[in-house]
Design a protein around this motif. Structure first.
Motif, PDB file in Angstrom:
ATOM      1  N   TYR A  71       0.810  -1.224   0.000  1.00 37.01           N
ATOM      2  CA  TYR A  71       0.000   0.000   0.000  1.00 37.01           C
ATOM      3  C   TYR A  71       0.837   1.266   0.000  1.00 37.01           C
ATOM      4  O   TYR A  71       0.513   2.242  -0.688  1.00 37.01           O
ATOM      5  CB  TYR A  71      -0.926   0.015   1.225  1.00 37.01           C
ATOM      6  N   HIS A  72       1.924   1.268   0.767  1.00 36.78           N
ATOM      7  CA  HIS A  72       2.692   2.498   0.882  1.00 36.78           C
ATOM      8  C   HIS A  72       3.468   2.814  -0.395  1.00 36.78           C
ATOM      9  O   HIS A  72       4.079   3.881  -0.492  1.00 36.78           O
ATOM     10  CB  HIS A  72       3.646   2.435   2.089  1.00 36.78           C
ATOM     11  N   TRP A  74       1.845   2.492  -3.550  1.00 36.41           N
ATOM     12  CA  TRP A  74       0.876   2.634  -4.626  1.00 36.41           C
ATOM     13  C   TRP A  74       1.115   3.882  -5.474  1.00 36.41           C
ATOM     14  O   TRP A  74       0.964   3.845  -6.699  1.00 36.41           O
ATOM     15  CB  TRP A  74      -0.552   2.661  -4.058  1.00 36.41           C
ATOM     16  N   LEU A  75       1.446   5.000  -4.851  1.00 36.97           N
ATOM     17  CA  LEU A  75       1.604   6.248  -5.599  1.00 36.97           C
ATOM     18  C   LEU A  75       2.728   6.163  -6.625  1.00 36.97           C
ATOM     19  O   LEU A  75       2.640   6.766  -7.704  1.00 36.97           O
ATOM     20  CB  LEU A  75       1.871   7.409  -4.643  1.00 36.97           C
ATOM     21  N   LYS A 124      -3.797   7.569  -2.428  1.00 34.70           N
ATOM     22  CA  LYS A 124      -3.463   6.209  -2.880  1.00 34.70           C
ATOM     23  C   LYS A 124      -4.679   5.540  -3.509  1.00 34.70           C
ATOM     24  O   LYS A 124      -4.567   4.849  -4.528  1.00 34.70           O
ATOM     25  CB  LYS A 124      -2.936   5.386  -1.711  1.00 34.70           C
ATOM     26  N   GLU A 263      -0.205   2.430   7.445  1.00 30.65           N
ATOM     27  CA  GLU A 263      -1.272   2.580   6.457  1.00 30.65           C
ATOM     28  C   GLU A 263      -2.653   2.242   7.021  1.00 30.65           C
ATOM     29  O   GLU A 263      -3.671   2.596   6.422  1.00 30.65           O
ATOM     30  CB  GLU A 263      -0.989   1.692   5.247  1.00 30.65           C
TER      31      GLU A 263
END
Length: 303
Positions: A71-72, A74-75, A124, A263
């Protein structure tokens, strides 16, 4: 039988490739490491390398995006990979089936249906919303054929450490120890069974009625952590498990040292209020029902 390219060999990709192989299809699995199930052609490649993905996908009927970056990341990770998938689908004519999720909806009241706006303000989750918007625009322009399949939190055989009903739940349950929870034990929540995700992806890739819109994976009635734990324990012939919720300030403090735990603040809304997935559209259109809960839990417990 057709040729299918599965990108990603995690908790969904493995199930998907296995089911496609069992049906006699030619299956290529693409990962960074070159992993994948026996019987598949395994290719090591950077998914963001569009030329390489086009090369691997040529001649394929369906291209499945089952990638799942942390998740961290995604950007940074999603935009180039999403562009690569669109380019490969356009260049080869393969149907693009995207494994999506519910995050882009953001907080909602009532059951989630596919016609809800992708209204999350989280950057995100907006990345995922843009991925679908770009893919749908390409579909509507006649450049590709695409669909997106969305499920809730996964459980089942092969669930990874990202699953709330994975080993961190199952191991203490089997051993009779207290199960530590980050979230409330008695809040209704939809849980999507991994083999049902794979089945839905296969249907969506093969049936033109699925193309040009998103779908929700057939998912059973919402259950609380306590209900899931008690049912699993009963199937094992054990007493109901003890559940203990960790204090939220302690979780926040741990997030200072772990990006993944950090997250959790972005998904807290999904667990402190009812979080219900409505999959009736897919079930009604394609005649595919969720696996009965006891059958799914038995398979989960013996995995």
């Amino acid at each position: 039988m057709g040729k299918h390219v599965v990108v990603g060999s995690g908790q969904v990709g493995n199930h998907l490739a296995g089911k496609l192989l069992a049906r006699g299809h030619e299956v290529t699995v693409v990962t960074r490491s070159g992993s994948g199930p026996a019987g598949a052609t395994r290719v090591a490649a950077d998914v963001a390398d569009q030329a390489r993905l086009i090369e691997v996908t040529r001649g394929a009927d369906v291209l499945y995006n089952c990638v799942n970056p942390r998740y961290h990341r995604w950007l940074t990770d999603w935009p180039p990979m999403a562009a690569s998938f669109l380019g490969a689908a356009e260049a080869t004519g393969a149907v693009l089936v995207i494994l999506g999720n519910l995050y882009p909806y953001g907080p909602v009241t009532g059951p989630m249906t596919e016609d809800l706006p992708l209204a999350s303000t989280n950057p995100k989750f907006q990345v995922r919303a843009k991925m679908w918007a770009d893919a749908l625009a390409a579909h509507e322009a006649g450049r590709i054929r695409v669909t997106e399949v969305r499920g809730s939190d996964y459980f089942g055989p092969g669930a990874t450490d990202q699953s709330y009903l994975g080993d961190r739940f199952l191991v203490p349950l089997r051993e009779g120890r207290t199960i530590q929870l980050v979230w409330p034990a008695d809040m209704p929540h939809s849980w999507t069974y991994l083999p049902d995700v794979a089945d839905a992806l296969i249907v969506a890739g093969a049936d033109e009625r699925a193309w040009g819109r998103p779908w929700h994976v057939p998912t059973g009635e919402p259950r609380t952590f306590r209900e899931m734990g008690e049912r699993m324990a009963a199937l094992l012939g054990r007493p109901a498990p003890r559940l203990m919720r960790l204090p939220w300030p302690a979780v926040q403090a741990a997030g200072l040292f772990s990006p993944m735990i950090g997250e959790l603040r972005h998904t807290r809304y999904q667990f402190v209020a009812p979080y219900v997935l409505d999959s009736s559209a897919f079930q009604r259109t394609f005649g595919l029902a969720p696996t009965p809960l006891d059958e799914a839990l038995k398979a989960t417990l013996v995995a």
